[in-house]
Design an enzyme around this catalytic site. Structure first.
Site, PDB file in Angstrom:
ATOM      1  N   ARG A  18      24.290   4.404 -37.301  1.00  0.00           N
ATOM      2  CA  ARG A  18      22.800   4.346 -36.767  1.00  0.00           C
ATOM      3  C   ARG A  18      22.258   5.519 -36.537  1.00  0.00           C
ATOM      4  NH1 ARG A  18      24.778   2.844 -30.816  1.00  0.00           N
ATOM      5  NH2 ARG A  18      26.414   4.271 -31.521  1.00  0.00           N
ATOM      6  N   ASN A  36      24.520  -1.252 -32.746  1.00  0.00           N
ATOM      7  CA  ASN A  36      25.866  -1.856 -32.905  1.00  0.00           C
ATOM      8  C   ASN A  36      25.864  -3.243 -32.213  1.00  0.00           C
ATOM      9  OD1 ASN A  36      26.741   0.248 -34.497  1.00  0.00           O
ATOM     10  ND2 ASN A  36      27.926   1.231 -32.774  1.00  0.00           N
TER      11      ASN A  36
END
Length: 90
Positions: A18, A36
């Site tokens: 990320r 996520n």
């Protein structure tokens, strides 16, 4: 301007995916978010110019240095211009 909703599968959690996604998206001038998912995938929405999104989608196949990308699902959507920047959710 385009919008792409992306689902990335593989070893993409616990490998700073990320963070690297955000850095890449900001570098390409894109807006949106990344997060996520409980099933182990990473989900992202990218908005911006077509060429920048194409570069970002190519990047998604490479991912962060420690990741392993097995699949990138791309869902086209209408550009909404709803984001001020690119953020990591959750």
């Amino acid at each position: 301007m385009q919008r792409k909703h992306v689902l990335i599968s593989g070893r993409v959690q616990g490998v700073y995916f990320r963070v690297y996604t955000r850095e890449a998206a900001v570098g390409f001038g894109l807006r949106g978010w990344v997060r996520n998912l409980p099933d182990g995938r990473v989900e992202a929405v990218f908005e911006g110019e077509e060429q920048a999104i194409e570069k970002m989608l190519e990047w998604c196949w490479k991912g962060s240095p420690s990741s392993r990308v097995d699949k990138v699902e791309i869902i086209d959507g209408p550009y909404r211009g709803e984001f001020a920047d690119f953020v990591i959710k959750g």
